[in-house]
Design an enzyme around this catalytic site. Sequence first.
Site, mmCIF file in Angstrom:
data_model
loop_
_atom_site.group_PDB
_atom_site.id
_atom_site.type_symbol
_atom_site.label_atom_id
_atom_site.label_comp_id
_atom_site.label_asym_id
_atom_site.label_seq_id
_atom_site.Cartn_x
_atom_site.Cartn_y
_atom_site.Cartn_z
ATOM 1 N N ARG A 14 0.812 -1.242 0.000
ATOM 2 C CA ARG A 14 0.000 0.000 0.000
ATOM 3 C C ARG A 14 0.837 1.279 0.000
ATOM 4 O O ARG A 14 0.389 2.332 0.440
ATOM 5 C CB ARG A 14 -0.977 0.026 1.175
ATOM 6 C CG ARG A 14 -1.966 -1.104 1.137
ATOM 7 C CD ARG A 14 -3.299 -0.688 1.704
ATOM 8 N NE ARG A 14 -4.277 -1.718 1.448
ATOM 9 C CZ ARG A 14 -4.553 -2.709 2.307
ATOM 10 N NH1 ARG A 14 -3.949 -2.755 3.464
ATOM 11 N NH2 ARG A 14 -5.442 -3.604 1.987
ATOM 12 N N LYS A 64 3.565 11.614 -11.297
ATOM 13 C CA LYS A 64 2.738 10.789 -12.185
ATOM 14 C C LYS A 64 3.449 9.455 -12.377
ATOM 15 O O LYS A 64 4.616 9.429 -12.786
ATOM 16 C CB LYS A 64 2.558 11.453 -13.551
ATOM 17 C CG LYS A 64 1.453 12.490 -13.576
ATOM 18 C CD LYS A 64 1.160 12.927 -15.005
ATOM 19 C CE LYS A 64 0.077 13.976 -15.048
ATOM 20 N NZ LYS A 64 -0.126 14.521 -16.409
ATOM 21 N N GLU A 83 10.642 18.301 -24.243
ATOM 22 C CA GLU A 83 9.961 18.704 -22.997
ATOM 23 C C GLU A 83 10.507 20.046 -22.497
ATOM 24 O O GLU A 83 9.764 20.858 -21.957
ATOM 25 C CB GLU A 83 10.115 17.626 -21.912
ATOM 26 C CG GLU A 83 9.543 16.251 -22.277
ATOM 27 C CD GLU A 83 8.019 16.144 -22.210
ATOM 28 O OE1 GLU A 83 7.336 17.142 -21.905
ATOM 29 O OE2 GLU A 83 7.505 15.037 -22.499
ATOM 30 N N LYS A 131 7.970 23.307 -13.735
ATOM 31 C CA LYS A 131 7.119 22.147 -13.433
ATOM 32 C C LYS A 131 6.723 22.133 -11.959
ATOM 33 O O LYS A 131 5.572 21.857 -11.612
ATOM 34 C CB LYS A 131 7.816 20.843 -13.823
ATOM 35 C CG LYS A 131 6.932 19.652 -13.489
ATOM 36 C CD LYS A 131 6.985 18.547 -14.460
ATOM 37 C CE LYS A 131 5.871 17.557 -14.160
ATOM 38 N NZ LYS A 131 6.002 16.326 -14.896
ATOM 39 N N GLU A 137 -4.033 17.439 -11.680
ATOM 40 C CA GLU A 137 -4.426 17.916 -13.007
ATOM 41 C C GLU A 137 -5.915 18.238 -13.114
ATOM 42 O O GLU A 137 -6.598 17.840 -14.041
ATOM 43 C CB GLU A 137 -4.024 16.871 -14.070
ATOM 44 C CG GLU A 137 -3.827 17.491 -15.441
ATOM 45 C CD GLU A 137 -3.236 16.526 -16.460
ATOM 46 O OE1 GLU A 137 -2.086 16.095 -16.272
ATOM 47 O OE2 GLU A 137 -3.941 16.205 -17.418
ATOM 48 N N ARG A 190 -2.359 22.156 -14.445
ATOM 49 C CA ARG A 190 -1.365 21.130 -14.809
ATOM 50 C C ARG A 190 -1.580 20.619 -16.229
ATOM 51 O O ARG A 190 -0.653 20.143 -16.877
ATOM 52 C CB ARG A 190 -1.383 19.973 -13.797
ATOM 53 C CG ARG A 190 -0.287 18.951 -14.078
ATOM 54 C CD ARG A 190 -0.003 18.010 -12.931
ATOM 55 N NE ARG A 190 1.083 17.106 -13.283
ATOM 56 C CZ ARG A 190 1.678 16.285 -12.450
ATOM 57 N NH1 ARG A 190 1.298 16.238 -11.198
ATOM 58 N NH2 ARG A 190 2.649 15.484 -12.860
ATOM 59 N N ASN A 192 0.624 19.209 -20.817
ATOM 60 C CA ASN A 192 0.358 18.213 -21.866
ATOM 61 C C ASN A 192 0.441 18.798 -23.272
ATOM 62 O O ASN A 192 0.019 18.151 -24.231
ATOM 63 C CB ASN A 192 -1.025 17.588 -21.649
ATOM 64 C CG ASN A 192 -1.097 16.839 -20.332
ATOM 65 O OD1 ASN A 192 -0.130 16.218 -19.915
ATOM 66 N ND2 ASN A 192 -2.226 16.916 -19.666
ATOM 67 N N HIS A 205 1.094 16.507 -26.143
ATOM 68 C CA HIS A 205 0.992 15.117 -25.701
ATOM 69 C C HIS A 205 -0.256 14.396 -26.214
ATOM 70 O O HIS A 205 -0.262 13.170 -26.306
ATOM 71 C CB HIS A 205 1.060 15.033 -24.175
ATOM 72 C CG HIS A 205 2.446 15.254 -23.638
ATOM 73 N ND1 HIS A 205 3.133 16.436 -23.813
ATOM 74 C CD2 HIS A 205 3.294 14.428 -22.961
ATOM 75 C CE1 HIS A 205 4.328 16.331 -23.244
ATOM 76 N NE2 HIS A 205 4.459 15.123 -22.722
ATOM 77 N N HIS A 265 0.663 10.905 -27.755
ATOM 78 C CA HIS A 265 0.209 9.636 -27.174
ATOM 79 C C HIS A 265 -0.572 8.813 -28.194
ATOM 80 O O HIS A 265 -0.470 7.584 -28.222
ATOM 81 C CB HIS A 265 -0.649 9.891 -25.931
ATOM 82 C CG HIS A 265 0.161 10.356 -24.753
ATOM 83 N ND1 HIS A 265 -0.408 10.747 -23.567
ATOM 84 C CD2 HIS A 265 1.506 10.488 -24.576
ATOM 85 C CE1 HIS A 265 0.546 11.104 -22.712
ATOM 86 N NE2 HIS A 265 1.714 10.963 -23.306
ATOM 87 N N HIS A 286 9.286 8.761 -27.269
ATOM 88 C CA HIS A 286 8.328 9.704 -26.673
ATOM 89 C C HIS A 286 8.650 11.175 -26.968
ATOM 90 O O HIS A 286 7.786 11.923 -27.422
ATOM 91 C CB HIS A 286 8.228 9.451 -25.167
ATOM 92 C CG HIS A 286 7.281 10.384 -24.477
ATOM 93 N ND1 HIS A 286 5.938 10.448 -24.798
ATOM 94 C CD2 HIS A 286 7.478 11.329 -23.520
ATOM 95 C CE1 HIS A 286 5.359 11.372 -24.054
ATOM 96 N NE2 HIS A 286 6.266 11.919 -23.276
HETATM 97 N N1 GLY Z 1 4.246 15.154 -18.021
HETATM 98 C C1 GLY Z 1 3.165 15.995 -17.682
HETATM 99 C C2 GLY Z 1 2.866 16.057 -16.234
HETATM 100 O O1 GLY Z 1 3.640 15.570 -15.417
HETATM 101 O O2 GLY Z 1 1.846 16.554 -15.841
#
Ligand code: GLY
Length: 377
Positions: free
Chosen positions: A130, A152, A194, A236, A246, A250, A254, A257, A261, A275
């Site tokens: 956990r 994330k 990035e 960031k 998010e 946040r 993206n 992205h 993706h 990526h």
């Molecule tokens: N890579 C985007 C984020 O961490 O929100």
Amino acid sequence: MSKTKKIMIKEINGKFQYPIIIGGKIILQINSFIESHIKNKKVFVIYDNYFDLKKNNNFLYFLNQSISIIANEVKLISIKSRDKNKNLKTLSFLINKILKYNVERNSVIITFGGGVIGDIGGFVSSILLRGLNYIQIPTTLLAQVDSSVGGKTGINTPQGKNLVGTFYQPKCVIIDTKILKTLPKRELYAGFAEVIKYSLIMDKNFYNYLVINYNKILNLKEPYIDYIIHKSCQIKSKIVSEDEKEDGIRAILNLGHTFAHAFESELGYKSDLIHGEAVAIGICMAYRLSRKLGICKNSEVEKVENLILKYKLPTKINQIKTISLKRKNIFKKLFSDKKVKEGKLTFILSSGIGKAIIKNDINENTILSFLEEEINE
Ligand code: GLY
């Protein structure tokens, strides 16, 4: 040795806080940063099998030597770093391996590798017993400026990228900028996508810095490379500290992205498009879509494409000659993205450099006609 810098990431309601420590060769002083987390504990190092533990002159060797002095026990587990391995099979391998070694509630996981290692290592940390404490030591530029910060974690599935995962913050992020000298060039360049993203979403001065100094940055010259990593982590950290899950701001991280993706997932995470390259293309597409919608001037789109090219990255999916894609499949893939809300796609668009816009009311026919312009069949 460059000067060590520290950024504290502090969630605005006090939910979490941890340091991001950045410097050249800081692996050599690793214990001074993480001693309180690992002292007398069982430590699991999940690392990229690209690093050869048998060679006694690499960063993994130094890490292992150092932490073995203060940890109770160190177990090293290697996995492959490609996105196509960031899946349930690797997750299950890690779970079995760590449970077999009798993991304890106060054991600590250290991830040592790129984004794939950090994401899956963070995920396994969040679900074993956990939740175990973990420390991120990102070794690729992409992981240093993006995936290691912000909590994330997750894995890919055939349905889409990162659709299974958690928000789970590390105890500490250690960024050794000298590791980048050992990176294959393609991996290094992919990370710049990035970095460029941060400048485009909120910092025009940073964009100018990336334009003016691109040659020194590409050649990993100090203090330029340390500066761009620090700046990216600062941007960031600010965003994540305001919006961990998010729910709002946040989402602008993206940029590029949504398209990236969809391409990666449709291609089965093949290494023809890694990526960062997919993100570079996705960023240019976000600007071209903004131009199509009349919210961004052509001159801004051209500036973005030129910067992406300067950093040796692709700007269009058709430039990747070894792949072929069907527009209707990409369109479908866009809808399995996490950012779909009430059946509507969310795109991060821009009205110019340094300005991001979250848009979720774009007509589906506009997207279809845009994909016709972007993808040759
Ligand atoms: N890579 C985007 C984020 O961490 O929100």
